[in-house]
Enzyme design. Structure first.
Site, mmCIF file in Angstrom:
data_model
loop_
_atom_site.group_PDB
_atom_site.id
_atom_site.type_symbol
_atom_site.label_atom_id
_atom_site.label_comp_id
_atom_site.label_asym_id
_atom_site.label_seq_id
_atom_site.Cartn_x
_atom_site.Cartn_y
_atom_site.Cartn_z
ATOM 1 N N ASP A 7 -4.971 -1.827 -4.215
ATOM 2 C CA ASP A 7 -5.146 -0.754 -5.182
ATOM 3 C C ASP A 7 -3.742 -0.208 -5.440
ATOM 4 O OD1 ASP A 7 -6.396 1.181 -6.827
ATOM 5 O OD2 ASP A 7 -6.387 2.620 -5.176
ATOM 6 N N GLU A 68 -6.157 -4.472 -8.618
ATOM 7 C CA GLU A 68 -6.809 -3.718 -9.691
ATOM 8 C C GLU A 68 -6.014 -3.890 -10.976
ATOM 9 O OE1 GLU A 68 -7.063 0.848 -10.515
ATOM 10 O OE2 GLU A 68 -8.691 0.283 -9.145
ATOM 11 N N ASP A 141 -7.647 5.442 -1.786
ATOM 12 C CA ASP A 141 -6.920 4.223 -2.161
ATOM 13 C C ASP A 141 -7.250 3.081 -1.199
ATOM 14 O OD1 ASP A 141 -4.827 5.576 -4.150
ATOM 15 O OD2 ASP A 141 -4.916 6.780 -2.321
#
Length: 182
Positions: A7, A68, A141
């Site tokens: 992330d 991501e 996160d």
């Protein structure tokens, strides 16, 4: 299949490693956050993110890296830092020949919770349940990185079959069209 989920972020870059196959219980092998000081120079921060991701790659030896996909937000400065951290993660994986998959936030949320509009608390709760953890990983996160890895494990087999079908169809169509021109 062992997947490192990333992330991306400059201040907090979530990382999580999940192992398993679709349809079977998954196992978390590690979760954490690569942090950089907000007041450090951009180049130093990117090097710190690279070093952190390299340590995770060395320690866990993933077969895939799921990152991501960066999408446009209102704050251009935030999106730039996220995109830069994302590029560092992709570079680290590519340097080692590890395939990289990009997943949008809504794809990840839909895969893990069943809704592409789920909030961070719902994602954290489902990650906790799916990986049989005692509590949701903190910060968010870290949970998001695990969700990325889970999403990839669940989606990769279907994506691979789709890619194979498209390749077969393309090859068949090319072969058929060559036969007509001969």
């Amino acid at each position: 299949m062992r997947v490192l989920g990333v992330d991306p972020g400059l201040t907090r870059c979530g990382v999580g490693v999940v192992e398993g196959v679709a349809g079977r219980p998954l196992t978390m092998l590690g979760v954490g956050v690569v942090r950089t000081p907000a007041d450090a120079e951009l180049g130093q921060r990117l090097v710190a993110v690279e070093q952190g991701i390299e340590q995770w790659l060395d320690e866990h030896r993933p077969e895939y890296v799921a990152v991501e996909r960066v999408f446009s937000q209102h704050n251009v400065r935030t999106v730039m830092g996220t995109a830069q951290a994302s590029a560092v993660a992709m570079l680290c994986a590519a340097r080692r020949g590890i395939p990289v998959a990009l997943h949008t936030p809504s794809e990840v949320k839909a895969a893990v919770t069943g809704s592409g509009r789920a909030d961070k608390a719902q994602v954290g709760a489902m990650v906790t349940r799916l990986l049989r953890l005692g509590a949701p990983p903190k910060p968010a996160d870290a949970a998001d990185a695990l969700a990325l890895a889970i999403c990839h494990i669940w989606r990769a087999p279907a994506q691979n079959r789709l890619q194979q079908a498209v390749a077969l169809h393309t090859a068949t169509a090319q072969h058929t069209s060559k036969g007509r021109t001969a």
